[in-house]
Design a protein around this motif. Structure first.
Motif, PDB file in Angstrom:
ATOM      1  N   ASN A  79       0.816  -1.222   0.000  1.00 36.91           N
ATOM      2  CA  ASN A  79       0.000   0.000   0.000  1.00 36.91           C
ATOM      3  C   ASN A  79       0.847   1.267   0.000  1.00 36.91           C
ATOM      4  O   ASN A  79       0.387   2.331   0.420  1.00 36.91           O
ATOM      5  N   HIS A  80       2.071   1.159  -0.461  1.00 39.48           N
ATOM      6  CA  HIS A  80       2.958   2.313  -0.613  1.00 39.48           C
ATOM      7  C   HIS A  80       3.392   2.391  -2.075  1.00 39.48           C
ATOM      8  O   HIS A  80       3.639   1.371  -2.715  1.00 39.48           O
ATOM      9  N   THR A  81       3.453   3.599  -2.585  1.00 39.93           N
ATOM     10  CA  THR A  81       3.960   3.799  -3.935  1.00 39.93           C
ATOM     11  C   THR A  81       5.477   3.887  -3.885  1.00 39.93           C
ATOM     12  O   THR A  81       6.042   4.731  -3.181  1.00 39.93           O
ATOM     13  N   VAL A  82       6.120   2.990  -4.615  1.00 43.72           N
ATOM     14  CA  VAL A  82       7.583   2.907  -4.601  1.00 43.72           C
ATOM     15  C   VAL A  82       8.115   3.358  -5.960  1.00 43.72           C
ATOM     16  O   VAL A  82       7.687   2.866  -7.002  1.00 43.72           O
ATOM     17  N   THR A  83       9.026   4.310  -5.941  1.00 43.72           N
ATOM     18  CA  THR A  83       9.640   4.802  -7.173  1.00 43.72           C
ATOM     19  C   THR A  83      10.765   3.867  -7.606  1.00 43.72           C
ATOM     20  O   THR A  83      11.241   3.037  -6.826  1.00 43.72           O
ATOM     21  N   PRO A  84      11.207   3.982  -8.865  1.00 42.15           N
ATOM     22  CA  PRO A  84      12.316   3.127  -9.325  1.00 42.15           C
ATOM     23  C   PRO A  84      13.529   3.244  -8.401  1.00 42.15           C
ATOM     24  O   PRO A  84      13.960   4.350  -8.050  1.00 42.15           O
ATOM     25  N   THR A  85      14.048   2.101  -8.009  1.00 42.13           N
ATOM     26  CA  THR A  85      15.150   2.053  -7.045  1.00 42.13           C
ATOM     27  C   THR A  85      16.208   1.064  -7.525  1.00 42.13           C
ATOM     28  O   THR A  85      15.878  -0.011  -8.015  1.00 42.13           O
ATOM     29  N   HIS A  86      17.459   1.476  -7.371  1.00 45.70           N
ATOM     30  CA  HIS A  86      18.585   0.611  -7.738  1.00 45.70           C
ATOM     31  C   HIS A  86      19.441   0.327  -6.500  1.00 45.70           C
ATOM     32  O   HIS A  86      19.395   1.063  -5.511  1.00 45.70           O
ATOM     33  N   LEU A  87      20.210  -0.756  -6.592  1.00 47.44           N
ATOM     34  CA  LEU A  87      21.183  -1.019  -5.538  1.00 47.44           C
ATOM     35  C   LEU A  87      22.228   0.088  -5.510  1.00 47.44           C
ATOM     36  O   LEU A  87      22.382   0.845  -6.469  1.00 47.44           O
ATOM     37  N   VAL A  88      22.939   0.166  -4.425  1.00 41.78           N
ATOM     38  CA  VAL A  88      23.952   1.207  -4.247  1.00 41.78           C
ATOM     39  C   VAL A  88      25.330   0.567  -4.269  1.00 41.78           C
ATOM     40  O   VAL A  88      25.570  -0.451  -3.609  1.00 41.78           O
ATOM     41  N   GLY A  89      26.248   1.164  -5.027  1.00 45.90           N
ATOM     42  CA  GLY A  89      27.619   0.679  -5.049  1.00 45.90           C
ATOM     43  C   GLY A  89      28.119   0.399  -6.450  1.00 45.90           C
ATOM     44  O   GLY A  89      27.328   0.202  -7.386  1.00 45.90           O
ATOM     45  N   ASP A  90      29.439   0.398  -6.590  1.00 46.86           N
ATOM     46  CA  ASP A  90      30.055   0.125  -7.890  1.00 46.86           C
ATOM     47  C   ASP A  90      31.431  -0.490  -7.645  1.00 46.86           C
ATOM     48  O   ASP A  90      32.368   0.210  -7.251  1.00 46.86           O
ATOM     49  N   SER A  91      31.539  -1.786  -7.858  1.00 48.85           N
ATOM     50  CA  SER A  91      32.816  -2.490  -7.705  1.00 48.85           C
ATOM     51  C   SER A  91      33.415  -2.855  -9.053  1.00 48.85           C
ATOM     52  O   SER A  91      34.274  -3.737  -9.132  1.00 48.85           O
ATOM     53  N   ALA A  92      32.963  -2.167 -10.113  1.00 48.54           N
ATOM     54  CA  ALA A  92      33.408  -2.526 -11.461  1.00 48.54           C
ATOM     55  C   ALA A  92      34.902  -2.300 -11.641  1.00 48.54           C
ATOM     56  O   ALA A  92      35.581  -3.116 -12.284  1.00 48.54           O
ATOM     57  N   SER A  93      35.435  -1.216 -11.093  1.00 50.25           N
ATOM     58  CA  SER A  93      36.847  -0.912 -11.318  1.00 50.25           C
ATOM     59  C   SER A  93      37.743  -1.994 -10.728  1.00 50.25           C
ATOM     60  O   SER A  93      38.693  -2.459 -11.381  1.00 50.25           O
ATOM     61  N   SER A  94      37.465  -2.423  -9.500  1.00 51.39           N
ATOM     62  CA  SER A  94      38.303  -3.449  -8.877  1.00 51.39           C
ATOM     63  C   SER A  94      38.118  -4.806  -9.549  1.00 51.39           C
ATOM     64  O   SER A  94      39.084  -5.557  -9.734  1.00 51.39           O
ATOM     65  N   ALA A  95      36.880  -5.136  -9.939  1.00 45.29           N
ATOM     66  CA  ALA A  95      36.636  -6.420 -10.595  1.00 45.29           C
ATOM     67  C   ALA A  95      37.294  -6.474 -11.973  1.00 45.29           C
ATOM     68  O   ALA A  95      37.924  -7.475 -12.336  1.00 45.29           O
ATOM     69  N   GLU A  96      37.159  -5.397 -12.745  1.00 42.85           N
ATOM     70  CA  GLU A  96      37.759  -5.368 -14.078  1.00 42.85           C
ATOM     71  C   GLU A  96      39.279  -5.324 -13.995  1.00 42.85           C
ATOM     72  O   GLU A  96      39.973  -5.921 -14.840  1.00 42.85           O
ATOM     73  N   PHE A  97      39.812  -4.645 -13.008  1.00 35.39           N
ATOM     74  CA  PHE A  97      41.264  -4.625 -12.794  1.00 35.39           C
ATOM     75  C   PHE A  97      41.772  -6.030 -12.495  1.00 35.39           C
ATOM     76  O   PHE A  97      42.775  -6.481 -13.055  1.00 35.39           O
ATOM     77  N   PHE A  98      41.068  -6.735 -11.626  1.00 39.33           N
ATOM     78  CA  PHE A  98      41.447  -8.096 -11.249  1.00 39.33           C
ATOM     79  C   PHE A  98      41.417  -9.025 -12.454  1.00 39.33           C
ATOM     80  O   PHE A  98      42.368  -9.777 -12.707  1.00 39.33           O
ATOM     81  N   VAL A  99      40.326  -8.987 -13.202  1.00 42.12           N
ATOM     82  CA  VAL A  99      40.203  -9.855 -14.381  1.00 42.12           C
ATOM     83  C   VAL A  99      41.241  -9.470 -15.433  1.00 42.12           C
ATOM     84  O   VAL A  99      41.831 -10.346 -16.091  1.00 42.12           O
ATOM     85  N   GLY A 100      41.488  -8.164 -15.578  1.00 42.89           N
ATOM     86  CA  GLY A 100      42.479  -7.724 -16.557  1.00 42.89           C
ATOM     87  C   GLY A 100      43.872  -8.237 -16.248  1.00 42.89           C
ATOM     88  O   GLY A 100      44.590  -8.712 -17.141  1.00 42.89           O
ATOM     89  N   VAL A 101      44.274  -8.164 -14.977  1.00 41.67           N
ATOM     90  CA  VAL A 101      45.586  -8.684 -14.584  1.00 41.67           C
ATOM     91  C   VAL A 101      45.645 -10.191 -14.822  1.00 41.67           C
ATOM     92  O   VAL A 101      46.661 -10.715 -15.298  1.00 41.67           O
ATOM     93  N   GLY A 102      44.556 -10.891 -14.516  1.00 43.54           N
ATOM     94  CA  GLY A 102      44.528 -12.331 -14.748  1.00 43.54           C
ATOM     95  C   GLY A 102      44.706 -12.682 -16.212  1.00 43.54           C
ATOM     96  O   GLY A 102      45.449 -13.619 -16.552  1.00 43.54           O
ATOM     97  N   ILE A 103      44.049 -11.942 -17.091  1.00 43.82           N
ATOM     98  CA  ILE A 103      44.164 -12.221 -18.529  1.00 43.82           C
ATOM     99  C   ILE A 103      45.573 -11.901 -19.022  1.00 43.82           C
ATOM    100  O   ILE A 103      46.154 -12.647 -19.828  1.00 43.82           O
ATOM    101  N   ILE A 104      46.145 -10.795 -18.542  1.00 46.63           N
ATOM    102  CA  ILE A 104      47.513 -10.446 -18.943  1.00 46.63           C
ATOM    103  C   ILE A 104      48.488 -11.544 -18.523  1.00 46.63           C
ATOM    104  O   ILE A 104      49.365 -11.955 -19.300  1.00 46.63           O
ATOM    105  N   CYS A 105      48.346 -12.040 -17.295  1.00 41.35           N
ATOM    106  CA  CYS A 105      49.234 -13.094 -16.814  1.00 41.35           C
ATOM    107  C   CYS A 105      49.014 -14.403 -17.576  1.00 41.35           C
ATOM    108  O   CYS A 105      49.971 -15.151 -17.831  1.00 41.35           O
TER     109      CYS A 105
END
Length: 239
Positions: A79-105
């Protein structure tokens, strides 16, 4: 000096080649267990009138959580109107850095194995090959330390943002009276935990390999050749 390809599998029986093969395998496990991940958390919303609502949080690599919707459009929940909501946070830089180093190695290990198995006669007859190999190996040890630490922190941020406390802080509905939000089904993050373990394992493996590569350089040979040998005792000349 002949520079043509000569297949020789004997380096695989030595630490220099065998450890490089191990590095190739551990790199695959590291970036593979992180780069292909996708998971879903199910959030149960308990309304005051005994009704239950359910939301899904689907997230995946590279874990840009701010793009993951909890509520896609204006809707009525408890019974409440809820507006569009997304999760909070961004770990893309650390994840892509990790995968990138793995591929280089992964790629560098393959290239190094090709040199060891086919051009070892050139590798050992030159100063450039072993020194270049040692410097790259030392840099990759440092990169594994940095990217594994960053990804371990990024993974913890993902867990915090997708658990009950994180969802409750993000979704305004959960702060209303007589409304309780709880994550009732968690995505299996075992492979992500494994990726962190393999990240630090790669650091130790590459650090160990750095010693065997260093032994092939002229720096190591000069160090031992410059050491004085045992002095000989002077024998007095007969009178």
């Amino acid at each position: 000096m002949m520079t043509g390809f000569r297949l020789n599998l004997s380096p695989l029986k030595e630490p220099l080649g065998f450890v490089k093969l191990v590095e190739w395998l551990t790199a695959i496990f590291a970036f593979g267990s992180c780069g292909g991940y996708s998971g879903r958390n199910i959030i149960s919303i308990l309304c005051g009138d005994s009704r239950n609502e359910t939301l899904n949080a689907d997230f995946h690599y590279p874990f840009r959580l701010s793009d993951v919707p909890l509520v896609r459009e204006n809707t009525s929940l408890c019974n409440h109107t809820v507006t569009p909501t997304h999760l909070v946070g961004d770990s893309a830089s650390s994840a892509e850095f990790f995968v990138g180093v793995g591929i280089i190695c992964f790629l560098y290990s393959m290239a190094a194995l090709l040199v060891y198995l086919g051009y070892m006669h050139v590798y050992k007859d030159s100063d450039f090959g072993p020194i270049f190999d040692f410097l790259i190996t030392a840099v990759l040890v440092f990169l594994w330390l940095v990217c594994s630490s960053a990804w371990a922190k990024g993974l913890q941020n993902v867990k915090d943002a997708t658990n009950t406390e994180g969802v409750g802080a993000t979704l305004a509905l959960c702060k209303a009276s007589n409304v309780t939000c709880e994550v009732t089904e968690f995505a299996n993050m075992r492979t992500l935990n494994i990726s962190v373990v393999f990240g630090f394992l790669n650091m130790f493996v590459w650090a160990g390999n750095a010693w065997f590569v260093y032994k092939e350089t002229r720096w190591h040979s000069q160090k031992f050749s410059s050491q004085p040998g045992p002095s000989r005792q002077q024998v007095p000349a007969p009178i």
